[in-house]
Motif scaffolding. Structure first.
Motif, PDB file in Angstrom:
ATOM      1  N   VAL A   1      67.909 -18.307  26.857  1.00 52.22           N
ATOM      2  CA  VAL A   1      67.605 -18.262  28.289  1.00 52.22           C
ATOM      3  C   VAL A   1      67.725 -16.819  28.779  1.00 52.22           C
ATOM      4  CG1 VAL A   1      68.352 -19.024  30.578  1.00 52.22           C
ATOM      5  CG2 VAL A   1      68.406 -20.615  28.648  1.00 52.22           C
ATOM      6  N   PRO A   2      66.709 -16.299  29.467  1.00 49.41           N
ATOM      7  CA  PRO A   2      66.800 -14.926  29.981  1.00 49.41           C
ATOM      8  C   PRO A   2      67.778 -14.834  31.142  1.00 49.41           C
ATOM      9  CG  PRO A   2      64.778 -15.969  30.754  1.00 49.41           C
ATOM     10  CD  PRO A   2      65.398 -16.927  29.765  1.00 49.41           C
ATOM     11  N   PHE A   3      68.408 -13.672  31.264  1.00 47.65           N
ATOM     12  CA  PHE A   3      69.352 -13.418  32.352  1.00 47.65           C
ATOM     13  C   PHE A   3      68.703 -12.357  33.235  1.00 47.65           C
ATOM     14  CE2 PHE A   3      74.181 -12.793  33.230  1.00 47.65           C
ATOM     15  CZ  PHE A   3      74.133 -13.811  34.177  1.00 47.65           C
ATOM     16  N   LEU A   4      67.915 -12.802  34.208  1.00 49.38           N
ATOM     17  CA  LEU A   4      67.020 -11.931  34.944  1.00 49.38           C
ATOM     18  C   LEU A   4      67.747 -11.210  36.068  1.00 49.38           C
ATOM     19  CD1 LEU A   4      64.055 -14.471  35.230  1.00 49.38           C
ATOM     20  CD2 LEU A   4      64.431 -12.728  33.470  1.00 49.38           C
ATOM     21  N   GLY A   5      67.439  -9.929  36.245  1.00 54.46           N
ATOM     22  CA  GLY A   5      68.045  -9.180  37.333  1.00 54.46           C
ATOM     23  C   GLY A   5      68.143  -7.704  37.015  1.00 54.46           C
ATOM     24  N   ARG A   6      69.151  -7.076  37.597  1.00 56.35           N
ATOM     25  CA  ARG A   6      69.271  -5.618  37.467  1.00 56.35           C
ATOM     26  C   ARG A   6      70.737  -5.202  37.554  1.00 56.35           C
ATOM     27  NH1 ARG A   6      69.977  -2.777  42.343  1.00 56.35           N
ATOM     28  NH2 ARG A   6      70.250  -4.150  44.147  1.00 56.35           N
ATOM     29  N   SER A   7      70.978  -3.952  37.198  1.00 57.88           N
ATOM     30  CA  SER A   7      72.300  -3.370  37.386  1.00 57.88           C
ATOM     31  C   SER A   7      72.400  -2.866  38.817  1.00 57.88           C
ATOM     32  CB  SER A   7      72.521  -2.229  36.401  1.00 57.88           C
ATOM     33  OG  SER A   7      73.789  -1.653  36.580  1.00 57.88           O
ATOM     34  N   ALA A   8      73.448  -3.282  39.533  1.00 60.40           N
ATOM     35  CA  ALA A   8      73.553  -2.963  40.954  1.00 60.40           C
ATOM     36  C   ALA A   8      74.339  -1.684  41.213  1.00 60.40           C
ATOM     37  CB  ALA A   8      74.206  -4.121  41.701  1.00 60.40           C
ATOM     38  N   VAL A   9      75.447  -1.487  40.516  1.00 61.74           N
ATOM     39  CA  VAL A   9      76.263  -0.295  40.728  1.00 61.74           C
ATOM     40  C   VAL A   9      77.049  -0.007  39.457  1.00 61.74           C
ATOM     41  CG1 VAL A   9      78.181  -1.623  41.711  1.00 61.74           C
ATOM     42  CG2 VAL A   9      77.973   0.811  42.255  1.00 61.74           C
ATOM     43  N   GLU A  10      77.179   1.270  39.129  1.00 61.36           N
ATOM     44  CA  GLU A  10      77.864   1.693  37.916  1.00 61.36           C
ATOM     45  C   GLU A  10      79.265   2.227  38.256  1.00 61.36           C
ATOM     46  OE1 GLU A  10      76.629   1.426  34.892  1.00 61.36           O
ATOM     47  OE2 GLU A  10      74.586   0.809  35.424  1.00 61.36           O
ATOM     48  N   SER A  11      80.123   2.201  37.253  1.00 55.90           N
ATOM     49  CA  SER A  11      81.412   2.886  37.290  1.00 55.90           C
ATOM     50  C   SER A  11      82.307   2.447  38.448  1.00 55.90           C
ATOM     51  CB  SER A  11      81.189   4.405  37.350  1.00 55.90           C
ATOM     52  OG  SER A  11      82.350   5.090  36.924  1.00 55.90           O
ATOM     53  N   VAL A  12      82.418   1.135  38.648  1.00 57.79           N
ATOM     54  CA  VAL A  12      83.378   0.608  39.615  1.00 57.79           C
ATOM     55  C   VAL A  12      84.739   0.516  38.932  1.00 57.79           C
ATOM     56  CG1 VAL A  12      83.977  -1.319  41.119  1.00 57.79           C
ATOM     57  CG2 VAL A  12      81.575  -0.692  40.772  1.00 57.79           C
ATOM     58  N   MET A  13      85.778   0.962  39.597  1.00 60.10           N
ATOM     59  CA  MET A  13      87.122   0.967  39.022  1.00 60.10           C
ATOM     60  C   MET A  13      87.972  -0.146  39.641  1.00 60.10           C
ATOM     61  SD  MET A  13      87.800   5.097  39.020  1.00 60.10           S
ATOM     62  CE  MET A  13      87.089   5.300  40.661  1.00 60.10           C
TER      63      MET A  13
ATOM     64  N   SER B   1      78.416  -3.396  37.755  1.00 54.91           N
ATOM     65  CA  SER B   1      78.139  -4.664  38.424  1.00 54.91           C
ATOM     66  C   SER B   1      76.648  -4.970  38.356  1.00 54.91           C
ATOM     67  CB  SER B   1      78.599  -4.596  39.888  1.00 54.91           C
ATOM     68  OG  SER B   1      78.249  -5.770  40.573  1.00 54.91           O
ATOM     69  N   ASP B   2      76.329  -6.160  37.845  1.00 52.69           N
ATOM     70  CA  ASP B   2      74.948  -6.613  37.756  1.00 52.69           C
ATOM     71  C   ASP B   2      74.647  -7.667  38.804  1.00 52.69           C
ATOM     72  OD1 ASP B   2      74.558  -4.957  35.631  1.00 52.69           O
ATOM     73  OD2 ASP B   2      74.372  -6.533  34.124  1.00 52.69           O
ATOM     74  N   GLU B   3      73.375  -7.808  39.112  1.00 56.10           N
ATOM     75  CA  GLU B   3      72.875  -8.922  39.913  1.00 56.10           C
ATOM     76  C   GLU B   3      71.868  -9.666  39.048  1.00 56.10           C
ATOM     77  OE1 GLU B   3      71.230  -7.173  43.415  1.00 56.10           O
ATOM     78  OE2 GLU B   3      73.175  -6.601  44.254  1.00 56.10           O
ATOM     79  N   ARG B   4      72.300 -10.812  38.492  1.00 57.10           N
ATOM     80  CA  ARG B   4      71.459 -11.542  37.546  1.00 57.10           C
ATOM     81  C   ARG B   4      71.630 -13.041  37.729  1.00 57.10           C
ATOM     82  NH1 ARG B   4      69.467  -7.949  33.874  1.00 57.10           N
ATOM     83  NH2 ARG B   4      70.625  -5.983  33.689  1.00 57.10           N
ATOM     84  N   GLN B   5      70.592 -13.783  37.328  1.00 54.86           N
ATOM     85  CA  GLN B   5      70.643 -15.236  37.395  1.00 54.86           C
ATOM     86  C   GLN B   5      69.668 -15.801  36.365  1.00 54.86           C
ATOM     87  OE1 GLN B   5      69.254 -17.050  41.071  1.00 54.86           O
ATOM     88  NE2 GLN B   5      70.680 -18.767  40.865  1.00 54.86           N
ATOM     89  N   VAL B   6      70.067 -16.899  35.735  1.00 47.75           N
ATOM     90  CA  VAL B   6      69.162 -17.568  34.804  1.00 47.75           C
ATOM     91  C   VAL B   6      68.131 -18.359  35.601  1.00 47.75           C
ATOM     92  CG1 VAL B   6      70.857 -17.734  32.957  1.00 47.75           C
ATOM     93  CG2 VAL B   6      70.668 -19.591  34.621  1.00 47.75           C
TER      94      VAL B   6
END
Length: 495
Positions: A169-181, A262-267
């Motif tokens: 199943v594909p996990f569709l979406g994008r990367s929302a923000v990098e390097s969150v601590m 942090s990603d924003e993805r959904q099957v």
């Protein structure tokens, strides 16, 4: 006849898998809960429990136990200039609960254990196959491959779900923000605001107390974008926190430091044959609003009684398909809501900076907008589609109404896992009810008659004065959600 090792295999013993396993066991469904890790984690990304999730836990009798582990907050500050008054939520739990995720897992695992569920730890799922009759789950235990056969399987195994990958199943979406601590620390000089998200040109910082002297910090430094594998230092977190919060908070006594993206993805589909995806295996989003764990647990609450119905043989046609039909739109909404909150916090564009500056003015001048945002973040606004012509309450969350006699509250009546028909004591439609539907009478005579599902949503409601009309409507709802009534009526609930 096919031989099964269990009815349902659940992969992943986080909050989603634990709640689901407990719900199945409470209904007499055999389940196998497998977890790759040998012991529960003492680390925690999720820490906010919202009102609707607490209502679901209340329907399982464990909300108060979890509340005792954390800190309660009646307000939620966003972007440093917008404060949401969560105490105005129309719920028995008008607040945010902050508690480390491992406390939630402990409460849910204790409940599951009391119901006879055993977590198979150290079992790494390495393959999955399904046919028309069941699912074969292969797992590595002590270096040896074992295969277990079940009627159904659920992947609740997180963002890197092995079950999802095995299904293709594909996990569709994008990367929302990098390097969150993330940092769990103690503070010598805590901020004046107990629960706050502050933003600035250099990044953002969210600080929340756990109630035991420790604080969770989520921080992002616009000038320092490192890969997730890069180590985090206390000084790095302290620097950005001080710049955003306006002073050195005295960070010390580190319990946990990590960095993530942090990603924003959904099957596209939550069901593939006899296999279901739930929680982070089905959807991931930014940490803004604290939605992840809550959404996964509510996935489990929606799926559990439907899987039990299928295993026990009384599920109406299409009932299992309603899991995707109801929860996929919720997941999509949560991805968009948390994404919008994050975008506003980051304020990368002039439009977002204007939005962040004017949002408090909009909320103050238009109270319904503030109410809608509160209810969206808390989960109280979630509702499911209803048939054309249905009563407006159909598909919405059921309020925790008081009941006559010694029956108490609706969510106490839901604790035995049955549907509940709320109607007057002399309701003629009671004769339709199978044993899996209880009957209770609200104290308020102004409420419509309502059939409440085991997950606390309204399957049918009516204000019709004509008893024949109510009987016809209830019969249709029972056929759609409970199967045709094969059994005689049940006694009126008094306790």
């Amino acid at each position: 006849m096919a031989l099964f090792d269990t009815d349902v295999v659940i992969v992943g013993a986080g909050p989603t898998g634990l709640l689901l396993a407990g719900d199945l066991a409470a209904r007499g469904v055999a389940c196998m809960l497998v977890e790759r890790e040998f012991r529960g984690s003492k680390l925690s990304r999720a820490f906010v429990v919202h009102a609707r999730t607490l209502e679901q836990l209340d329907a399982r009798g464990v909300a108060d136990e979890l509340i005792e582990t954390g800190a309660i907050f009646g307000t939620m500050s966003l972007f440093g200039n917008l404060e949401l008054d969560m105490s105005r939520l129309r719920s028995r739990f008008p607040f945010l609960l902050c508690t480390p995720q491992y406390n939630t897992e402990h409460v849910l695992e204790s409940r599951a254990s009391r119901l006879g569920v055993e977590v198979m730890r150290g079992a790494e799922v390495v393959g999955l196959r399904q046919d028309a009759d069941g699912v074969d789950v292969s797992m590595r235990i002590d270096g040896t491959i074992h295969t277990r056969r079940a009627k159904f399987a659920v992947g609740a195994d997180g963002v890197r779900s092995v079950v999802r990958d095995a299904l293709g199943v594909p996990f569709l979406g994008r990367s929302a923000v990098e390097s969150v601590m993330l940092a769990d620390v103690r503070l010598s000089r805590p901020p004046a605001q107990e629960l706050a998200l502050n933003t600035g040109a250099e990044g953002f910082c969210f600080i929340a107390p756990f109630g035991d002297g420790r604080y969770r910090i989520i921080a992002w430094d616009r000038r320092r974008q490192l890969p997730s594998s890069a180590p985090v230092t206390l000084q790095e977190v302290s620097d950005i926190t001080g710049r955003i919060m306006g002073g050195d908070l005295g960070l010390h006594d580190v319990h946990w430091l990590t960095r993530f993206h942090s990603d924003e993805r959904q099957v596209p589909g939550y069901r593939v044959g006899r296999v279901f995806l739930a929680g982070d295996a089905a959807h991931v989003h930014s940490p803004a609003g604290g939605q992840g764990m809550n959404t996964g647990m509510q996935d489990a609450a929606n799926l559990g009684w439907k899987l039990a119905a299928a295993v026990q043989g009384w599920a109406p046609d299409g009932l299992l398909d309603t899991y995707h039909a109801e929860r996929h739109p919720v997941g999509r909404m949560i991805v968009r809501l948390s994404g919008r909150l994050l975008t506003t916090a980051l304020a990368r564009t002039r439009r977002d900076r204007v939005m962040r500056a004017t949002l408090p003015i909009i909320m103050k001048g238009f109270p319904p907008a503030a109410r809608r945002l509160r209810e969206a973040i808390s989960g109280l606004a979630i509702s499911y589609s209803a048939p054309r012509g249905a009563h407006p309450l159909t598909g919405r969350r059921a309020p925790d109404v008081l009941l006559t006699g010694e029956a108490g509250r609706l969510y106490e009546a839901l604790r035995d896992g049955r549907f509940v028909l709320l109607s007057p004591a002399d309701e003629p439609a009671v004769s339709l009810l199978p044993a899996r539907v209880a009957h209770a009478t609200p104290r308020s005579a102004r409420l419509p008659s309502m059939l409440v599902r085991p997950d606390g949503y309204i399957a049918w409601a009516s204000t019709a004065a004509d008893p024949a009309t109510r009987v016809l409507g209830l019969r249709s709802a029972l056929a759609r959600w409970c199967g045709l009534p094969p059994e005689p009526s049940v006694p009126h609930v008094t306790a």
